[in-house]
Design an enzyme around this catalytic site. Structure first.
Site, PDB file in Angstrom:
ATOM      1  CD  GLU A   1      -2.517  -1.506   2.430  1.00 30.42           C
ATOM      2  OE1 GLU A   1      -3.247  -2.495   2.438  1.00 30.42           O
ATOM      3  OE2 GLU A   1      -2.217  -0.852   3.448  1.00 30.42           O
TER       4      GLU A   1
ATOM      5  CG  ASP B   1      -8.942 -12.257   7.532  1.00 26.43           C
ATOM      6  OD1 ASP B   1      -9.345 -12.499   8.667  1.00 26.43           O
ATOM      7  OD2 ASP B   1      -8.104 -11.351   7.296  1.00 26.43           O
TER       8      ASP B   1
END
Ligand code: SAH
Length: 249
Positions: free
Chosen positions: A22, A215
């Site tokens: 990122e 997740d």
């Protein structure tokens, strides 16, 4: 000229990201606009420059609460930032959360902090609170940016509420159930947000935390997390930060 966004303070924004991928995407965007100044302090690389029309300092937070606290403290002590914004991924633990959803924190709490019976479970000793409230204007701006980004993707929902942090990668249905039982309003679990919250509380610095669900913190988390990270996390965080900083509709 900087766009006039009511939710953004006038000074530079400190942007902390959890993953190297990122940082690379944000730095690429920063370099494309102007010269970038690099300072290394405490083994951390702080990049100052302009991102989508805003002065920003971008830094990799590290993983876990201590790493994030070191980074946040250094960032607000050594740079002239007016607010901190953390962007990363998290496990979704509330019912109805799905991979690819986005959560903007109203508040953050350390789910592994327990000095009972001296203090109530989760309470930060000597501070008398168990959660730190994020800046409403910053969080509103991030939520709007996430909604615009998700509309473009055509999938994923925005949630707002409690994000919990601890020095554990949560990866079992039993652990998720235990977290839900003790903290029924928690939406997502990660490893840094509440540390940013405590540091910003100590220095009266506005902060916001945005997490993309990678997740479900269950038995599949160890596979789902790296897959989401590799395939989507960078694009999501860059896209959302772009909408947030430029305030475009
Ligand atoms: N990338 C590292 C490990 C990262 S640990 C590696 O593979 O070596 C997981 C990171 O994602 C942390 O920064 C945490 O904030 C976030 N995260 C995502 N899912 C999580 C979960 N189920 N439990 C705790 N943290 C989670």
């Amino acid at each position: 000229m900087q766009p006039t966004l009511p939710e953004l303070p006038a000074g530079p924004i400190g942007i902390l990201a959890a993953m190297p991928g990122e940082i690379v995407a944000l730095l690429g965007a920063m370099r494309a606009q102007r010269a970038v100044d690099l300072k290394i302090i405490g083994q951390r690389e702080f990049y100052s420059g302009e991102l989508f029309g805003r002065r920003c300092v971008v830094v990799l937070a590290g993983i876990g609460k201590v790493a994030a606290a070191i980074t946040a403290t250094t960032l607000l002590q050594s740079f002239d930032v007016a607010a901190l914004v953390f962007v990363g991924v998290a496990g979704g633990i509330a019912h109805g959360m799905a991979v690819g959803d986005v959560v903007v924190a109203d508040a953050v709490l350390q789910h592994d902090l327990d000095a009972s019976p001296l203090f109530p479970r989760f309470e930060v000793p000597l501070l008398g609170v168990n959660r730190f409230t994020s800046s409403a204007p910053l969080s509103n701006g991030l939520a709007r940016a996430a909604e615009r980004f998700l509309a473009g993707v055509g999938a994923g929902r925005l949630h707002r509420g409690l994000i919990i942090s601890g020095d554990q990668f949560v990866h079992s249905a039993n652990h998720v159930r235990a977290l839900r039982d003790s903290l029924p309003d928690a939406l997502a679990v990660e490893m840094e947000g509440a540390a940013i919250g405590q540091v910003c509380d100590a220095f009266a610095m506005p902060f916001a935390v945005l997490r993309i669900i990678s997740d479900a913190a269950d038995g599949d988390a160890a596979q789902d997390f790296p897959r989401f990270l590799e395939e989507h996390a960078s694009r999501y965080s860059l896209g959302i930060v772009k909408h947030f900083l430029s305030g475009d509709d």
